[in-house]
Structure formats: structure tokens, C-alpha cells
Write a protein that holds these residues in place. Sequence first.
Motif, PDB file in Angstrom:
ATOM      1  N   PRO A 104      81.389  72.716  10.120  1.00  0.00           N
ATOM      2  CA  PRO A 104      81.626  71.369   9.576  1.00  0.00           C
ATOM      3  C   PRO A 104      83.007  71.174   8.974  1.00  0.00           C
ATOM      4  CG  PRO A 104      79.428  72.124   9.001  1.00  0.00           C
ATOM      5  CD  PRO A 104      80.110  73.289   9.648  1.00  0.00           C
ATOM      6  N   VAL A 107      85.590  70.922  11.796  1.00  0.00           N
ATOM      7  CA  VAL A 107      85.476  69.635  12.476  1.00  0.00           C
ATOM      8  C   VAL A 107      86.085  68.531  11.618  1.00  0.00           C
ATOM      9  CG1 VAL A 107      83.811  67.882  13.217  1.00  0.00           C
ATOM     10  CG2 VAL A 107      83.477  70.278  13.882  1.00  0.00           C
ATOM     11  N   GLU A 111      89.433  65.064  11.825  1.00  0.00           N
ATOM     12  CA  GLU A 111      89.160  63.623  11.846  1.00  0.00           C
ATOM     13  C   GLU A 111      90.422  62.781  11.692  1.00  0.00           C
ATOM     14  OE1 GLU A 111      86.465  60.173   9.674  1.00  0.00           O
ATOM     15  OE2 GLU A 111      85.796  62.267   9.640  1.00  0.00           O
ATOM     16  N   PRO A 271      76.768  55.302  13.697  1.00  0.00           N
ATOM     17  CA  PRO A 271      76.344  56.594  14.279  1.00  0.00           C
ATOM     18  C   PRO A 271      74.997  56.505  14.992  1.00  0.00           C
ATOM     19  CG  PRO A 271      77.238  56.920  12.076  1.00  0.00           C
ATOM     20  CD  PRO A 271      77.106  55.447  12.259  1.00  0.00           C
ATOM     21  N   GLU A 275      74.059  57.021  19.221  1.00  0.00           N
ATOM     22  CA  GLU A 275      73.015  57.902  19.749  1.00  0.00           C
ATOM     23  C   GLU A 275      72.060  57.133  20.665  1.00  0.00           C
ATOM     24  OE1 GLU A 275      72.434  61.400  18.746  1.00  0.00           O
ATOM     25  OE2 GLU A 275      74.501  61.214  18.031  1.00  0.00           O
ATOM     26  N   TYR A 340      72.391  66.120  23.458  1.00  0.00           N
ATOM     27  CA  TYR A 340      73.200  67.331  23.310  1.00  0.00           C
ATOM     28  C   TYR A 340      72.426  68.587  23.713  1.00  0.00           C
ATOM     29  CZ  TYR A 340      76.451  64.275  20.925  1.00  0.00           C
ATOM     30  OH  TYR A 340      77.334  63.251  20.635  1.00  0.00           O
ATOM     31  N   GLN A 351      78.432  68.117  16.703  1.00  0.00           N
ATOM     32  CA  GLN A 351      78.953  67.405  15.535  1.00  0.00           C
ATOM     33  C   GLN A 351      80.398  66.965  15.746  1.00  0.00           C
ATOM     34  OE1 GLN A 351      77.020  66.278  13.123  1.00  0.00           O
ATOM     35  NE2 GLN A 351      75.402  67.250  14.327  1.00  0.00           N
ATOM     36  N   ARG A 354      80.131  63.859  17.935  1.00  0.00           N
ATOM     37  CA  ARG A 354      79.649  62.720  17.148  1.00  0.00           C
ATOM     38  C   ARG A 354      80.775  62.130  16.295  1.00  0.00           C
ATOM     39  NH1 ARG A 354      74.541  65.994  16.711  1.00  0.00           N
ATOM     40  NH2 ARG A 354      72.903  64.715  17.698  1.00  0.00           N
ATOM     41  N   MET A 355      81.573  63.000  15.703  1.00  0.00           N
ATOM     42  CA  MET A 355      82.681  62.511  14.885  1.00  0.00           C
ATOM     43  C   MET A 355      83.719  61.800  15.754  1.00  0.00           C
ATOM     44  SD  MET A 355      86.072  63.399  14.026  1.00  0.00           S
ATOM     45  CE  MET A 355      86.326  65.177  13.915  1.00  0.00           C
ATOM     46  N   ARG A 358      82.315  58.381  16.630  1.00  0.00           N
ATOM     47  CA  ARG A 358      82.279  57.501  15.459  1.00  0.00           C
ATOM     48  C   ARG A 358      83.673  56.991  15.129  1.00  0.00           C
ATOM     49  NH1 ARG A 358      83.505  58.922  10.511  1.00  0.00           N
ATOM     50  NH2 ARG A 358      83.121  61.147  10.879  1.00  0.00           N
TER      51      ARG A 358
END
Length: 397
Positions: A104, A107, A111, A271, A275, A340, A351, A354-355, A358
Motif C-alpha cells: 500500500p 502504491v 499517486e 471507486p 468496479e 481481478y 490496488q 484501482r488507484m 480512480r
Amino acid sequence: MERNASENSGSDQILGGNPIDWDPRSPEVLADQIGAYDRMRKACPVAHSDYLGWSLFRHGDVLQVLGDHETFSNIVSRHPSVPNGMDPPDHTLYRNMIEPYFAPERVAAFEPVFRRIASELVSDLRRNPSCDVIGDFAEPYAVRIQCGFLGWPRTLHIPLLQWVYRNREATLARNTQAMAAVALEFDGHIRSQLELRERAGVDASDDLTTCLLRQRVEGHRLDHSRIVSILRNWTVGELGTIAACVGIILHFLAEHRDVQDRLRRDRSLRPQAIEEILRLDGPLISNRRVVTRKVAMGGRMFEAGDRITVIWASANRDDAAFADAKRFNLERDQSQSLLYGAGIHVCPGAQLARMQLRVVLDELLDGLEPFALFSGSKPVRAVYPASGFSSLFLAPG
């Protein structure tokens, strides 16, 4: 062309002892892959073809395969694939090695980089609103964020995108000679980056590619072939699926102005919306497995060595797993989604993806006026093995 379940009889064409139930490359299927898979899920949910082997369309069957790596092996190619194309214990060893690259905190550190890239591309889109948002926005976003993540130079942006197109063409044609050539081409791009860092030694750029060069597994540094395989897996998946995701999301929001307006008003819903949109229209069509022992599924018998293709784009639209599965539901429980994957091969970069999605959706909705589909040009769907769109034009809406 697809065949109805009632047609699966002794009159079917036979190839190697198995009936041919459908043709995944027929014009009818390629014209509407998602619709074709929906029909196959009902008519012939376990179907055989000479191109894909056994294809599985139901959520339950796909989940069974993903949860049983002993019966359904991921070693589907004679070329090494680390760790995707491995089974335990090798898979466990290398999977544990790569997990920290998607921690995390790691990642989150990217951003701001991705947001800057998205913001620049949205600015370009504002200046040129009549552009094709696939070729001029979604694909450049995918290649730029991937190069940013790995520490690769801008000079690779265009060669990598051109490589993606050639790889898709070779895969669809099942042209093994062309597939081998494009694989070597891609490996060459990666090896050149490794060699630059080897020559730089302690002065090499501090990025993920350099980290892999210095990575040790069981006390030994990874050889270049292993690193190339890891980076190929990360990059091939990223370039195709992220670009497809962006196109699918833009198309859906352009068609559903009510959802677009709601997401503009409430950022917290974005988010979940991503999905659900991608559950309905999957950015990744399929994955392969190989049967290791005799097993029955859906009234069909598989033998050791048979090829299996799990159709993600169908499984996530199965009413047996999702109530009223073809309807967009912003409050839907996504716990059964296979976006996923699942099992030991679930996407390690979920993750991160997803970031990335987003961030790009934030920049698009915050930086653009409301948009719709451009009436003067019909969206063009991508064809197997790609998903999403190959061409998409928007207009103020």
C-alpha cells in the motif's frame, strides 16, 4: 459462430475427439463479444473450440478452476512466465517476492505521478475534444503510467504501444511465428533497460526496475530472464487492461448521463462505480489453464492436457452470482466479482490498478464538462484478445 445447446449432438464437427461447439473468431462473436458470451453461458456454458480448447462461461465453473490449481495448472506456455505461469511451490516463492512491490505505501507513493499524467492528458483533451479518446487518451495514459511506475523513459511510449497492436494481431491469428517475433521484440526493450542499469552500477536510477536487478531470491540475484518475464507480465497486462478500462468507463458514462452527473456530485461513489462498470463490461476477456488430471465439469469430461479458457467477461455477468447481473447497480456487493481474479493467482496489482483508475476518473470528471457519445462516429469495439473499444469519440453533452 456459436451453436445452441440443442445442437450439441453427434452431428457436431469433431476435432481430436471433442465436439466443436462454437468459433470464438467468427464475425458474429467478434462483432459483439459480450453478447456472444452471454448467449453461450445459457446455451452451452462449457464449450469446445479448436482455438480456445474448453471455454467456461459460468461464474461457478470459473471459480472452481481458480480455486483448484492442482487440477488446473497455470503452466500453459513453453516460455517462462514469472510468477503467473507457475504452480506451487515455484509460484509461492516468486509471488512472495513480488508482493512488496505492490504494498500500500509503495502504491500510494505513485499517486501524485499518475495524477500529473492524467491531468496533462485531460488538458490535451480539452484542447482537442474531437480526438479519438482511445488512441489519444486511454492508451497514452496506460503506457505513460506504466513507464512511470517502472522508471522507463518517454522514448519507449510509442514503441510499447505499437508492440501492443502487433501482439494482439498475432494472438488473434494464432500466428506462432509472429507471436514469437513480438515476444523477442518486447524482451529486447526490457533487456536494454536492464543493461543501462547494470552499466550504471551504484549510480543507476532508483526505480522498480533497478530494485528487481538487485532483488535476491533464496540468496541469489535474479537472472535477466526472470526479470524480463516479471516485467513482461506486469507491462503486457497493464497496457492492455488499463487502456480498455478507461475506454469502457468513458463509454458507459457517456451513455448514462444520470450516473455521470451523480459521480460528478459525489466523489466517494467513484471507486464503487468503476468496479460495477467493469464487472458489466470486462476489460480482460480470458485466461488460460491446462488440465492435469481427468475431471468432469458441466456435463463435459476433460482429460489431462486439455486446454481450458476461463471467460472472465462472461462469469462476471452471471445471474447465478449477481442478482439482475446485466443491470448497473451502484450499491451492488462486489465480493463475488472476478475483475481481478481469485485464488492463488489473484492479481497482485489490484490496488495499484484501482488507484490508477480512480485518479484518471477524478481528473476526467473534474476537468471536463459533461460529455456524451459523438453522434457522427459510432464506437468501435475491440476484438479478441482485446476488450473494450478500439475507437471512441465524445462530444459535449
